[in-house]
Design an enzyme around this catalytic site. Structure first.
Site, PDB file in Angstrom:
ATOM      1  N   GLY A  11       0.842  -1.205   0.000  1.00 58.84           N
ATOM      2  CA  GLY A  11       0.000   0.000   0.000  1.00 58.84           C
ATOM      3  C   GLY A  11       0.871   1.246   0.000  1.00 58.84           C
ATOM      4  N   ARG A  72       1.104  -5.241  -5.774  1.00 57.77           N
ATOM      5  CA  ARG A  72       1.126  -6.449  -4.959  1.00 57.77           C
ATOM      6  C   ARG A  72       1.503  -7.589  -5.905  1.00 57.77           C
ATOM      7  NH1 ARG A  72      -2.751  -3.382  -1.694  1.00 57.77           N
ATOM      8  NH2 ARG A  72      -1.649  -3.154   0.264  1.00 57.77           N
ATOM      9  N   ASP A 103       4.471  -4.211   6.268  1.00 58.21           N
ATOM     10  CA  ASP A 103       4.976  -5.483   6.802  1.00 58.21           C
ATOM     11  C   ASP A 103       5.046  -6.576   5.742  1.00 58.21           C
ATOM     12  OD1 ASP A 103       2.224  -5.598   6.753  1.00 58.21           O
ATOM     13  OD2 ASP A 103       2.052  -6.742   8.619  1.00 58.21           O
ATOM     14  N   THR A 125       4.190   3.074   5.562  1.00 62.09           N
ATOM     15  CA  THR A 125       2.780   2.675   5.644  1.00 62.09           C
ATOM     16  C   THR A 125       2.052   3.666   6.543  1.00 62.09           C
ATOM     17  OG1 THR A 125       1.249   1.056   6.580  1.00 62.09           O
ATOM     18  CG2 THR A 125       3.470   0.998   7.442  1.00 62.09           C
ATOM     19  N   ASP A 127      -0.236   2.820   8.483  1.00 63.04           N
ATOM     20  CA  ASP A 127      -0.765   2.067   9.631  1.00 63.04           C
ATOM     21  C   ASP A 127       0.065   2.181  10.905  1.00 63.04           C
ATOM     22  OD1 ASP A 127      -2.851   1.212   8.096  1.00 63.04           O
ATOM     23  OD2 ASP A 127      -1.888  -0.648   7.489  1.00 63.04           O
ATOM     24  N   ASP A 129       2.400   0.288  11.906  1.00 66.48           N
ATOM     25  CA  ASP A 129       2.374  -1.034  12.548  1.00 66.48           C
ATOM     26  C   ASP A 129       3.629  -1.870  12.292  1.00 66.48           C
ATOM     27  OD1 ASP A 129       2.010  -1.439   9.868  1.00 66.48           O
ATOM     28  OD2 ASP A 129       0.376  -2.874  10.078  1.00 66.48           O
ATOM     29  N   ARG A 171      -6.378  -2.322   9.657  1.00 70.00           N
ATOM     30  CA  ARG A 171      -6.948  -3.680   9.748  1.00 70.00           C
ATOM     31  C   ARG A 171      -6.508  -4.374  11.020  1.00 70.00           C
ATOM     32  NH1 ARG A 171      -5.888  -4.373   4.125  1.00 70.00           N
ATOM     33  NH2 ARG A 171      -7.752  -3.649   3.076  1.00 70.00           N
TER      34      ARG A 171
HETATM   35  P1  ADP Z   1       2.354  -3.947   2.661  1.00 74.84           P
HETATM   36  O1  ADP Z   1       3.817  -3.966   2.333  1.00 74.84           O
HETATM   37  O2  ADP Z   1       1.775  -2.579   2.536  1.00 74.84           O
HETATM   38  O3  ADP Z   1       2.067  -4.607   3.981  1.00 74.84           O
HETATM   39  P2  ADP Z   1       1.324  -6.329   1.297  1.00 74.84           P
HETATM   40  O4  ADP Z   1       1.049  -7.059   2.549  1.00 74.84           O
HETATM   41  O5  ADP Z   1       0.311  -6.399   0.204  1.00 74.84           O
HETATM   42  O6  ADP Z   1       1.586  -4.779   1.538  1.00 74.84           O
HETATM   43  O7  ADP Z   1       2.716  -6.870   0.718  1.00 74.84           O
HETATM   44  C1  ADP Z   1       3.272  -6.318  -0.442  1.00 74.84           C
HETATM   45  C2  ADP Z   1       3.972  -7.393  -1.228  1.00 74.84           C
HETATM   46  O8  ADP Z   1       5.050  -7.947  -0.470  1.00 74.84           O
HETATM   47  C3  ADP Z   1       3.132  -8.593  -1.619  1.00 74.84           C
HETATM   48  O9  ADP Z   1       2.302  -8.383  -2.731  1.00 74.84           O
HETATM   49  C4  ADP Z   1       4.223  -9.617  -1.930  1.00 74.84           C
HETATM   50  O10 ADP Z   1       4.759  -9.397  -3.215  1.00 74.84           O
HETATM   51  C5  ADP Z   1       5.285  -9.285  -0.894  1.00 74.84           C
HETATM   52  N1  ADP Z   1       5.153 -10.218   0.243  1.00 74.84           N
HETATM   53  C6  ADP Z   1       4.217 -10.236   1.210  1.00 74.84           C
HETATM   54  N2  ADP Z   1       4.381 -11.282   2.046  1.00 74.84           N
HETATM   55  C7  ADP Z   1       5.460 -11.958   1.594  1.00 74.84           C
HETATM   56  C8  ADP Z   1       6.148 -13.142   2.007  1.00 74.84           C
HETATM   57  N3  ADP Z   1       5.746 -13.850   3.079  1.00 74.84           N
HETATM   58  N4  ADP Z   1       7.229 -13.533   1.305  1.00 74.84           N
HETATM   59  C9  ADP Z   1       7.647 -12.840   0.229  1.00 74.84           C
HETATM   60  N5  ADP Z   1       7.032 -11.724  -0.230  1.00 74.84           N
HETATM   61  C10 ADP Z   1       5.961 -11.277   0.436  1.00 74.84           C
END
Ligand code: ADP
Length: 319
Positions: A11, A72, A103, A125, A127, A129, A171
């Protein structure tokens, strides 16, 4: 290191651009070349990678969003996807990567680290968090956006003598709701970290009405339930008619506050310093206004903790 990469992922948050600018300028200042990876891990896998110059990041410090775009990418959660990413980085001669994101993005950076590729995580972010930092880039801006909305809603709430429910993002973490509620003078704040007793909320509202209060603002973090769902529950419990405002994506946009720009500049620069020293696998943060960095694997094993004293204070001040 002679050449590093930078990407934004997950995000978006206001201040990501300022962080990208800091990475690029700090690296070039230290004689290191910088490549931008566009569209997050998607672009990493697909090789959407271009060299950035000093001028590439001109005129972006004040802009929301991210000039590198974000995405994503499910494929990056697999070992094959991560290997493809590393191959692309190696193909471009990139020796270390700065990942700016939340995260999920950190978990991607952790995966690369575990595969032996040096990464540094920068917390971006709204958030707030991410473990290992007291503040994330974008939180302050989002908070001010929410406060601006609450102040406006309060005018209407006062004129019409109504109770308003404001649904904010968050969330899993209630930081935005808590800070917005405290700064906006909300009567009740619902955060994912606490269980909410409808009877208690109803009795607080009733007490307020009894002492002549004609309007109320209730903040609900989306992770608890939707604003509309809460309005229905409140109506069932108290027969109180409310109005609901769902703030939605406006919370993620806008020009970053001065505080977020400064934070982004400091954290982005610190990430480059670490890579320049050959210290990959770190997550940068700010604690007591000092730059800190932690092992990214250890940082992710910890949980972000909401300030419960502040939550208590919000209750004390909204009697
Ligand atoms: P944010 O970084 O804002 O928390 P997301 O949770 O959507 O957003 O994560 C962003 C991207 O990070 C995901 O689309 C994926 O490509 C990568 N990602 C998330 N979790 C993992 C994981 N366990 N291992 C590898 N890449 C990950």
């Amino acid at each position: 290191m002679k050449r590093i990469g930078v990407l934004t992922s997950g995000g978006d948050s206001p201040g990501m651009n300022a962080a990208v600018r800091a990475v690029v300028r700090q690296a070039i200042y230290q004689g290191i070349e910088v490549y931008g990876v566009y569209q997050g891990y998607n672009g990493l896998i697909n090789g959407n990678i271009k060299k950035l110059e000093l001028g590439s990041v001109g005129d972006i410090i004040h802009r929301g969003g991210t000039m590198l775009y974000t995405a994503r990418c499910e494929e990056f959660k697999t070992k094959e996807g991560q290997q493809k990413g590393i191959e692309q980085l190696k193909k471009h001669g990139i020796e270390g990567l700065v990942v700016i994101g939340g995260d999920g993005s950190y978990r991607g950076a952790k995966a690369l680290t575990e595969l032996g590729y040096p990464c540094v995580g920068v917390p971006g972010t709204i958030d707030n968090d991410i473990p290992g930092t007291e503040y994330t880039i974008g939180f302050d801006t989002a908070l001010n956006t929410v406060i601006d909305a609450i102040d406006k809603i309060r005018d209407t709430a006062t004129s019409h003598e109504r109770t308003f429910i404001v649904e904010v993002m968050g969330r899993n973490a209630g930081d935005l709701a808590l800070w917005a509620g405290l700064a906006g003078g909300a009567e009740t704040i619902l955060i994912p970290e606490d269980n909410h007793d409808m009877e208690d909320i109803a009795s607080r509202l009733k007490k307020g009405q009894e002492r002549g209060k004609k309007h109320s603002i209730i903040i609900v973090a989306e992770g608890v339930m939707s604003g509309n769902e809460f309005a229905a529950k409140l109506k069932e419990a108290t027969n109180l008619e409310t109005r609901v405002s769902v703030l939605g994506h406006i919370q993620r946009g806008g020009s970053p506050t001065a505080s977020d720009r400064v934070l982004a500049s400091r954290l982005g620069s610190h990430a480059v310093d670490l890579l320049a020293e050959g210290r990959g696998g770190r997550a940068v943060g700010i604690e007591k206004n000092q730059l800190v960095d932690y092992d990214i694997i250890e940082a992710l094993a910890k949980e972000h903790v909401l300030d419960l004293n502040m939550y208590k204070l919000s209750k004390e001040l909204s009697i």
